[in-house]
Design a protein around this motif. Structure first.
Motif, PDB file in Angstrom:
ATOM      1  N   ILE A 178      14.368 -25.952 -43.077  1.00 42.41           N
ATOM      2  CA  ILE A 178      12.922 -26.111 -43.008  1.00 42.41           C
ATOM      3  C   ILE A 178      12.272 -24.822 -43.474  1.00 42.41           C
ATOM      4  O   ILE A 178      12.731 -23.719 -43.144  1.00 42.41           O
ATOM      5  N   ASP A 179      11.203 -24.957 -44.231  1.00 43.82           N
ATOM      6  CA  ASP A 179      10.453 -23.795 -44.689  1.00 43.82           C
ATOM      7  C   ASP A 179       9.738 -23.168 -43.491  1.00 43.82           C
ATOM      8  O   ASP A 179       8.876 -23.806 -42.878  1.00 43.82           O
ATOM      9  N   PRO A 180      10.065 -21.928 -43.131  1.00 40.51           N
ATOM     10  CA  PRO A 180       9.436 -21.324 -41.952  1.00 40.51           C
ATOM     11  C   PRO A 180       7.942 -21.083 -42.123  1.00 40.51           C
ATOM     12  O   PRO A 180       7.235 -20.873 -41.129  1.00 40.51           O
ATOM     13  N   MET A 181       7.446 -21.095 -43.352  1.00 37.40           N
ATOM     14  CA  MET A 181       6.023 -20.855 -43.591  1.00 37.40           C
ATOM     15  C   MET A 181       5.202 -22.141 -43.619  1.00 37.40           C
ATOM     16  O   MET A 181       3.982 -22.083 -43.774  1.00 37.40           O
ATOM     17  N   SER A 182       5.835 -23.265 -43.471  1.00 41.40           N
ATOM     18  CA  SER A 182       5.126 -24.541 -43.513  1.00 41.40           C
ATOM     19  C   SER A 182       4.669 -24.937 -42.115  1.00 41.40           C
ATOM     20  O   SER A 182       5.029 -24.308 -41.118  1.00 41.40           O
ATOM     21  N   ALA A 183       3.860 -26.018 -42.061  1.00 37.08           N
ATOM     22  CA  ALA A 183       3.407 -26.526 -40.768  1.00 37.08           C
ATOM     23  C   ALA A 183       4.582 -27.014 -39.936  1.00 37.08           C
ATOM     24  O   ALA A 183       4.622 -26.839 -38.713  1.00 37.08           O
ATOM     25  N   GLN A 184       5.562 -27.630 -40.584  1.00 40.26           N
ATOM     26  CA  GLN A 184       6.755 -28.070 -39.876  1.00 40.26           C
ATOM     27  C   GLN A 184       7.532 -26.885 -39.311  1.00 40.26           C
ATOM     28  O   GLN A 184       8.110 -26.961 -38.232  1.00 40.26           O
ATOM     29  N   GLY A 185       7.521 -25.775 -40.061  1.00 34.87           N
ATOM     30  CA  GLY A 185       8.196 -24.577 -39.582  1.00 34.87           C
ATOM     31  C   GLY A 185       7.530 -23.998 -38.345  1.00 34.87           C
ATOM     32  O   GLY A 185       8.200 -23.556 -37.403  1.00 34.87           O
ATOM     33  N   VAL A 186       6.190 -24.020 -38.320  1.00 30.69           N
ATOM     34  CA  VAL A 186       5.471 -23.533 -37.136  1.00 30.69           C
ATOM     35  C   VAL A 186       5.776 -24.420 -35.930  1.00 30.69           C
ATOM     36  O   VAL A 186       6.018 -23.930 -34.822  1.00 30.69           O
ATOM     37  N   ALA A 187       5.760 -25.747 -36.140  1.00 33.43           N
ATOM     38  CA  ALA A 187       6.083 -26.666 -35.045  1.00 33.43           C
ATOM     39  C   ALA A 187       7.516 -26.470 -34.560  1.00 33.43           C
ATOM     40  O   ALA A 187       7.794 -26.541 -33.360  1.00 33.43           O
ATOM     41  N   THR A 188       8.423 -26.212 -35.485  1.00 37.14           N
ATOM     42  CA  THR A 188       9.816 -25.969 -35.109  1.00 37.14           C
ATOM     43  C   THR A 188       9.944 -24.697 -34.280  1.00 37.14           C
ATOM     44  O   THR A 188      10.695 -24.656 -33.295  1.00 37.14           O
ATOM     45  N   MET A 189       9.192 -23.659 -34.659  1.00 35.69           N
ATOM     46  CA  MET A 189       9.229 -22.413 -33.911  1.00 35.69           C
ATOM     47  C   MET A 189       8.716 -22.615 -32.493  1.00 35.69           C
ATOM     48  O   MET A 189       9.303 -22.105 -31.522  1.00 35.69           O
ATOM     49  N   ILE A 190       7.644 -23.384 -32.349  1.00 37.17           N
ATOM     50  CA  ILE A 190       7.118 -23.679 -31.013  1.00 37.17           C
ATOM     51  C   ILE A 190       8.158 -24.447 -30.196  1.00 37.17           C
ATOM     52  O   ILE A 190       8.349 -24.190 -29.002  1.00 37.17           O
ATOM     53  N   GLY A 191       8.833 -25.385 -30.860  1.00 40.65           N
ATOM     54  CA  GLY A 191       9.868 -26.149 -30.158  1.00 40.65           C
ATOM     55  C   GLY A 191      11.011 -25.278 -29.678  1.00 40.65           C
ATOM     56  O   GLY A 191      11.533 -25.490 -28.569  1.00 40.65           O
ATOM     57  N   GLN A 192      11.395 -24.281 -30.478  1.00 35.58           N
ATOM     58  CA  GLN A 192      12.489 -23.403 -30.067  1.00 35.58           C
ATOM     59  C   GLN A 192      12.104 -22.570 -28.854  1.00 35.58           C
ATOM     60  O   GLN A 192      12.906 -22.365 -27.945  1.00 35.58           O
ATOM     61  N   VAL A 193      10.863 -22.082 -28.845  1.00 35.81           N
ATOM     62  CA  VAL A 193      10.402 -21.303 -27.686  1.00 35.81           C
ATOM     63  C   VAL A 193      10.377 -22.172 -26.434  1.00 35.81           C
ATOM     64  O   VAL A 193      10.772 -21.740 -25.341  1.00 35.81           O
ATOM     65  N   LEU A 194       9.939 -23.437 -26.580  1.00 34.36           N
ATOM     66  CA  LEU A 194       9.884 -24.343 -25.433  1.00 34.36           C
ATOM     67  C   LEU A 194      11.282 -24.662 -24.910  1.00 34.36           C
ATOM     68  O   LEU A 194      11.492 -24.742 -23.694  1.00 34.36           O
TER      69      LEU A 194
ATOM     70  N   PRO B 219      17.556 -26.948 -34.480  1.00 35.98           N
ATOM     71  CA  PRO B 219      16.132 -26.798 -34.796  1.00 35.98           C
ATOM     72  C   PRO B 219      15.664 -27.885 -35.762  1.00 35.98           C
ATOM     73  O   PRO B 219      16.377 -28.279 -36.670  1.00 35.98           O
ATOM     74  N   GLY B 220      14.459 -28.375 -35.525  1.00 40.93           N
ATOM     75  CA  GLY B 220      13.917 -29.418 -36.371  1.00 40.93           C
ATOM     76  C   GLY B 220      14.204 -30.816 -35.881  1.00 40.93           C
ATOM     77  O   GLY B 220      13.767 -31.784 -36.508  1.00 40.93           O
ATOM     78  N   SER B 221      14.943 -30.929 -34.756  1.00 43.61           N
ATOM     79  CA  SER B 221      15.267 -32.260 -34.241  1.00 43.61           C
ATOM     80  C   SER B 221      14.132 -32.836 -33.403  1.00 43.61           C
ATOM     81  O   SER B 221      14.268 -33.906 -32.828  1.00 43.61           O
ATOM     82  N   GLY B 222      13.022 -32.112 -33.313  1.00 39.32           N
ATOM     83  CA  GLY B 222      11.867 -32.600 -32.567  1.00 39.32           C
ATOM     84  C   GLY B 222      11.655 -31.827 -31.285  1.00 39.32           C
ATOM     85  O   GLY B 222      12.557 -31.164 -30.776  1.00 39.32           O
ATOM     86  N   LEU B 223      10.419 -31.894 -30.780  1.00 42.62           N
ATOM     87  CA  LEU B 223      10.093 -31.236 -29.529  1.00 42.62           C
ATOM     88  C   LEU B 223      10.699 -31.999 -28.357  1.00 42.62           C
ATOM     89  O   LEU B 223      11.135 -33.137 -28.491  1.00 42.62           O
ATOM     90  N   MET B 224      10.713 -31.347 -27.216  1.00 42.49           N
ATOM     91  CA  MET B 224      11.247 -31.995 -26.020  1.00 42.49           C
ATOM     92  C   MET B 224      10.361 -33.175 -25.644  1.00 42.49           C
ATOM     93  O   MET B 224       9.134 -33.067 -25.599  1.00 42.49           O
ATOM     94  N   GLY B 225      10.976 -34.311 -25.361  1.00 44.46           N
ATOM     95  CA  GLY B 225      10.247 -35.526 -25.063  1.00 44.46           C
ATOM     96  C   GLY B 225       9.701 -35.556 -23.655  1.00 44.46           C
ATOM     97  O   GLY B 225       9.989 -34.683 -22.825  1.00 44.46           O
ATOM     98  N   PRO B 226       8.924 -36.585 -23.328  1.00 44.64           N
ATOM     99  CA  PRO B 226       8.358 -36.704 -21.970  1.00 44.64           C
ATOM    100  C   PRO B 226       9.419 -36.871 -20.896  1.00 44.64           C
ATOM    101  O   PRO B 226       9.221 -36.465 -19.753  1.00 44.64           O
ATOM    102  N   ASN B 227      10.545 -37.486 -21.248  1.00 45.08           N
ATOM    103  CA  ASN B 227      11.610 -37.654 -20.258  1.00 45.08           C
ATOM    104  C   ASN B 227      12.175 -36.298 -19.828  1.00 45.08           C
ATOM    105  O   ASN B 227      12.479 -36.074 -18.651  1.00 45.08           O
ATOM    106  N   ALA B 228      12.314 -35.395 -20.806  1.00 49.34           N
ATOM    107  CA  ALA B 228      12.822 -34.065 -20.490  1.00 49.34           C
ATOM    108  C   ALA B 228      11.829 -33.297 -19.621  1.00 49.34           C
ATOM    109  O   ALA B 228      12.207 -32.632 -18.650  1.00 49.34           O
ATOM    110  N   MET B 229      10.551 -33.395 -19.958  1.00 44.15           N
ATOM    111  CA  MET B 229       9.530 -32.721 -19.151  1.00 44.15           C
ATOM    112  C   MET B 229       9.494 -33.292 -17.731  1.00 44.15           C
ATOM    113  O   MET B 229       9.344 -32.549 -16.752  1.00 44.15           O
ATOM    114  N   HIS B 230       9.636 -34.603 -17.617  1.00 42.37           N
ATOM    115  CA  HIS B 230       9.652 -35.227 -16.292  1.00 42.37           C
ATOM    116  C   HIS B 230      10.863 -34.770 -15.484  1.00 42.37           C
ATOM    117  O   HIS B 230      10.761 -34.552 -14.263  1.00 42.37           O
ATOM    118  N   ALA B 231      12.020 -34.609 -16.156  1.00 43.09           N
ATOM    119  CA  ALA B 231      13.215 -34.138 -15.450  1.00 43.09           C
ATOM    120  C   ALA B 231      13.017 -32.712 -14.931  1.00 43.09           C
ATOM    121  O   ALA B 231      13.466 -32.380 -13.825  1.00 43.09           O
TER     122      ALA B 231
END
Length: 256
Positions: free
Chosen positions: A62-78, A158-170
């Motif tokens: 994923i291009d780290p400078m793209s919008a998808q890259g920013v979303a991926t970075m947020i997902g990694q921190v989460l 990375p890039g497989s998506g943010l954590m889903g609601p089930n994970a947050m509920h757990a």
């Protein structure tokens, strides 16, 4: 003159960023690694060393400078922060159990500054925190945490998506362990001291003129210290049970 392959350079930068995001989220929240008493230079060094070690495990398509890259970075921190938060709940449960014991011993007023959470905390809570920290290190918990983080790049790339609601509920439901774990840690001492207080209640009914505060306070503190010393034997077992539940949930969140 060696030509620089921009696509390869992009992969290297992406791998470092994804690894740094996940490691940084973990170190920011997890106990021991994120303790404010640990010098900032050491924490930064831990993040950099783990980033360099784990970067080859992080695929970068994923291009780290793209919008998808920013979303991926947020997902990694989460992801990293969620893993660290679960482990932090275990330590906070033990500290809460120490607070319950201190209140039963009439030592709730005896407090020290808590550099990790801010404000003040009972002395027994700090004692329990120090003991479980040493137990955690003796059990190689810090190495298991790093191994779990490394394995998470395989099971949850990375890039497989943010954590889903089930994970947050757990994660939210695991917060119940903050109270059940505190009861499990404090139950032996609190139960023994409850019997002592019931005995003082019976004495107050039999001899109403007796000054129970002058007599009961030193007896409660003295017996509380003895009971605390005896109940510390059950602390490693209770802490191990809490960490087993935490490891199971962390493996589930990491896709394992």
């Amino acid at each position: 003159m060696t030509e620089v392959d921009l696509s390869q350079l992009q992969q290297w930068v992406g791998s470092l960023l994804w690894a740094m995001g996940r490691v940084g989220g973990l170190v920011m929240v997890a106990p021991i690694f994120g303790n404010p008493t640990l010098p900032a230079r050491i924490r930064v060094a831990i993040v950099l060393v783990l980033t360099v070690v784990l970067a080859p495990l992080s695929p970068a398509t994923i291009d780290p400078m793209s919008a998808q890259g920013v979303a991926t970075m947020i997902g990694q921190v989460l992801v990293g922060a969620s893993i660290g938060f679960i482990l932090k709940l275990v330590f906070e449960a033990v500290a809460f159990g120490g607070q319950l014991v201190s209140q039963s011993m009439s030592l709730g007023f005896s407090e020290v500054v808590n550099p990790e959470g801010g404000g003040s905390t009972p002395v027994l809570s700090q004692l329990y925190m120090v003991m479980v920290t040493l137990i955690f290190l003796a059990m190689d918990g810090h190495l298991q945490l790093v191994a779990l983080l490394a394995d998470s790049f395989r099971t949850l790339p990375p890039g497989s998506g943010l954590m889903g609601p089930n994970a947050m509920h757990a994660i939210v439901m695991f917060g119940v362990h903050l109270f059940s774990g505190a009861v499990r840690v404090a139950l032996p001492a609190v139960t023994s001291l409850l019997v002592v207080n019931i005995g003082f209640a019976a004495i107050s009914r039999a001899a109403p003129s007796m000054n129970l505060f002058a007599v009961g306070f030193p007896i409660t503190v003295s017996l509380g210290i003895v009971v605390l010393w005896l109940s510390l034997r059950s602390l490693p077992g209770a802490f191990e049970s809490l960490t087993d539940s935490a490891w199971s949930l962390m493996h589930d969140l990491a896709g394992g």
